[in-house]
Design a protein around this motif. Sequence first.
Motif, PDB file in Angstrom:
ATOM      1  N   LEU A   1       1.250 -19.684  48.219  1.00 34.24           N
ATOM      2  CA  LEU A   1       0.410 -18.534  47.909  1.00 34.24           C
ATOM      3  C   LEU A   1       0.365 -18.300  46.401  1.00 34.24           C
ATOM      4  N   ALA A   2       1.518 -18.357  45.744  1.00 36.00           N
ATOM      5  CA  ALA A   2       1.576 -18.167  44.296  1.00 36.00           C
ATOM      6  C   ALA A   2       0.781 -19.254  43.573  1.00 36.00           C
ATOM      7  N   TYR A   3       0.878 -20.484  44.040  1.00 37.21           N
ATOM      8  CA  TYR A   3       0.124 -21.589  43.446  1.00 37.21           C
ATOM      9  C   TYR A   3      -1.377 -21.331  43.553  1.00 37.21           C
ATOM     10  N   LEU A   4      -1.826 -20.932  44.744  1.00 37.81           N
ATOM     11  CA  LEU A   4      -3.251 -20.643  44.943  1.00 37.81           C
ATOM     12  C   LEU A   4      -3.697 -19.513  44.026  1.00 37.81           C
ATOM     13  N   ALA A   5      -2.921 -18.434  43.958  1.00 34.70           N
ATOM     14  CA  ALA A   5      -3.286 -17.292  43.121  1.00 34.70           C
ATOM     15  C   ALA A   5      -3.356 -17.698  41.646  1.00 34.70           C
ATOM     16  N   LYS A   6      -2.395 -18.481  41.179  1.00 37.77           N
ATOM     17  CA  LYS A   6      -2.401 -18.933  39.780  1.00 37.77           C
ATOM     18  C   LYS A   6      -3.612 -19.796  39.481  1.00 37.77           C
ATOM     19  N   ARG A   7      -3.937 -20.667  40.418  1.00 33.23           N
ATOM     20  CA  ARG A   7      -5.124 -21.524  40.216  1.00 33.23           C
ATOM     21  C   ARG A   7      -6.399 -20.686  40.165  1.00 33.23           C
ATOM     22  N   LEU A   8      -6.530 -19.716  41.062  1.00 25.05           N
ATOM     23  CA  LEU A   8      -7.705 -18.843  41.046  1.00 25.05           C
ATOM     24  C   LEU A   8      -7.780 -18.046  39.752  1.00 25.05           C
ATOM     25  N   ALA A   9      -6.631 -17.655  39.221  1.00 29.23           N
ATOM     26  CA  ALA A   9      -6.603 -16.859  37.997  1.00 29.23           C
ATOM     27  C   ALA A   9      -6.997 -17.656  36.759  1.00 29.23           C
ATOM     28  N   THR A  10      -6.972 -18.980  36.837  1.00 30.58           N
ATOM     29  CA  THR A  10      -7.296 -19.802  35.668  1.00 30.58           C
ATOM     30  C   THR A  10      -8.770 -20.170  35.583  1.00 30.58           C
ATOM     31  N   HIS A  11      -9.561 -19.768  36.573  1.00 24.90           N
ATOM     32  CA  HIS A  11     -10.981 -20.122  36.581  1.00 24.90           C
ATOM     33  C   HIS A  11     -11.850 -18.879  36.483  1.00 24.90           C
ATOM     34  N   ARG A  12     -12.790 -18.908  35.567  1.00 25.13           N
ATOM     35  CA  ARG A  12     -13.720 -17.796  35.403  1.00 25.13           C
ATOM     36  C   ARG A  12     -14.632 -17.699  36.625  1.00 25.13           C
ATOM     37  N   SER A  13     -14.977 -16.497  36.977  1.00 26.23           N
ATOM     38  CA  SER A  13     -15.866 -16.275  38.112  1.00 26.23           C
ATOM     39  C   SER A  13     -17.312 -16.387  37.669  1.00 26.23           C
ATOM     40  N   ARG A  14     -18.122 -17.055  38.452  1.00 34.80           N
ATOM     41  CA  ARG A  14     -19.559 -17.135  38.177  1.00 34.80           C
ATOM     42  C   ARG A  14     -20.306 -15.956  38.802  1.00 34.80           C
ATOM     43  N   ALA A  15     -19.683 -15.344  39.812  1.00 39.46           N
ATOM     44  CA  ALA A  15     -20.348 -14.270  40.556  1.00 39.46           C
ATOM     45  C   ALA A  15     -20.199 -12.910  39.886  1.00 39.46           C
ATOM     46  N   GLY A  16     -19.244 -12.764  39.009  1.00 44.21           N
ATOM     47  CA  GLY A  16     -19.009 -11.469  38.384  1.00 44.21           C
ATOM     48  C   GLY A  16     -18.127 -11.627  37.174  1.00 44.21           C
ATOM     49  N   SER A  17     -17.585 -10.521  36.718  1.00 48.00           N
ATOM     50  CA  SER A  17     -16.705 -10.591  35.559  1.00 48.00           C
ATOM     51  C   SER A  17     -15.309 -11.009  36.001  1.00 48.00           C
ATOM     52  N   GLY A  18     -14.512 -11.412  35.042  1.00 49.30           N
ATOM     53  CA  GLY A  18     -13.139 -11.790  35.333  1.00 49.30           C
ATOM     54  C   GLY A  18     -13.008 -13.196  35.866  1.00 49.30           C
ATOM     55  N   ASN A  19     -11.851 -13.457  36.466  1.00 51.12           N
ATOM     56  CA  ASN A  19     -11.584 -14.783  37.025  1.00 51.12           C
ATOM     57  C   ASN A  19     -11.760 -14.753  38.550  1.00 51.12           C
ATOM     58  N   LEU A  20     -11.572 -15.900  39.158  1.00 49.00           N
ATOM     59  CA  LEU A  20     -11.763 -15.976  40.613  1.00 49.00           C
ATOM     60  C   LEU A  20     -10.792 -15.076  41.371  1.00 49.00           C
ATOM     61  N   LEU A  21      -9.560 -14.944  40.881  1.00 46.39           N
ATOM     62  CA  LEU A  21      -8.595 -14.078  41.562  1.00 46.39           C
ATOM     63  C   LEU A  21      -9.027 -12.611  41.496  1.00 46.39           C
ATOM     64  N   ASP A  22      -9.663 -12.229  40.400  1.00 51.72           N
ATOM     65  CA  ASP A  22     -10.168 -10.858  40.283  1.00 51.72           C
ATOM     66  C   ASP A  22     -11.237 -10.550  41.326  1.00 51.72           C
ATOM     67  N   ASN A  23     -11.867 -11.575  41.837  1.00 52.39           N
ATOM     68  CA  ASN A  23     -12.971 -11.416  42.782  1.00 52.39           C
ATOM     69  C   ASN A  23     -12.645 -11.965  44.165  1.00 52.39           C
ATOM     70  N   THR A  24     -11.350 -12.040  44.468  1.00 52.58           N
ATOM     71  CA  THR A  24     -10.868 -12.612  45.721  1.00 52.58           C
ATOM     72  C   THR A  24      -9.828 -11.686  46.324  1.00 52.58           C
ATOM     73  N   VAL A  25      -9.725 -11.699  47.643  1.00 51.22           N
ATOM     74  CA  VAL A  25      -8.579 -11.066  48.291  1.00 51.22           C
ATOM     75  C   VAL A  25      -7.974 -12.104  49.232  1.00 51.22           C
ATOM     76  N   ILE A  26      -6.681 -12.308  49.086  1.00 50.68           N
ATOM     77  CA  ILE A  26      -5.930 -13.211  49.945  1.00 50.68           C
ATOM     78  C   ILE A  26      -5.016 -12.342  50.794  1.00 50.68           C
TER      79      ILE A  26
END
Length: 139
Positions: free
Chosen positions: A41-66
């Motif tokens: 889970l931590a690995y997935l969250a870290k990976r999502l946090a390193t990629h910018r979101s195309r759908a909105g502001s912030g990174n993918l983790l900012d626009n995701t709920v796990i």
Amino acid sequence: MARMRWLGVDEGHHELSHEPDTNAKAVEKLTKINKWFCEQLAYLAKRLATHRSRAGSGNLLDNTVIVWTNELGKGNSHTLDNIPFVLVGGGLDFKTGRSLKLSKVPHNRLLLALAHGFDHRIEKFGNPNYCAGGPLSLG
């Protein structure tokens, strides 16, 4: 049946979860399994946090709920009390960075809150007897 031999656990996860709390070896193996799941889970969250979101502001983790959970509070007694839920990410604008202990609150209310977070305004999830009070307020 899930067997996690790469962790040095030869027994099935389900089998181990039914062992009594006094079985220290089973508890140790279950802890090892849950630690591994937590690391994934931590690995997935870290990976999502390193990629910018195309759908909105912030990174993918900012626009995701796990949602990471277990279907039972304790496997060896099949209890529905104290079921752990971990929510990671900022995708539903829930207030994060905290731990909540909600005594005697059915998890159906959390599931309602998740549905409402996705703008699906349902009034019940599963057994309506466990939906009294509506969705949890997580904002």
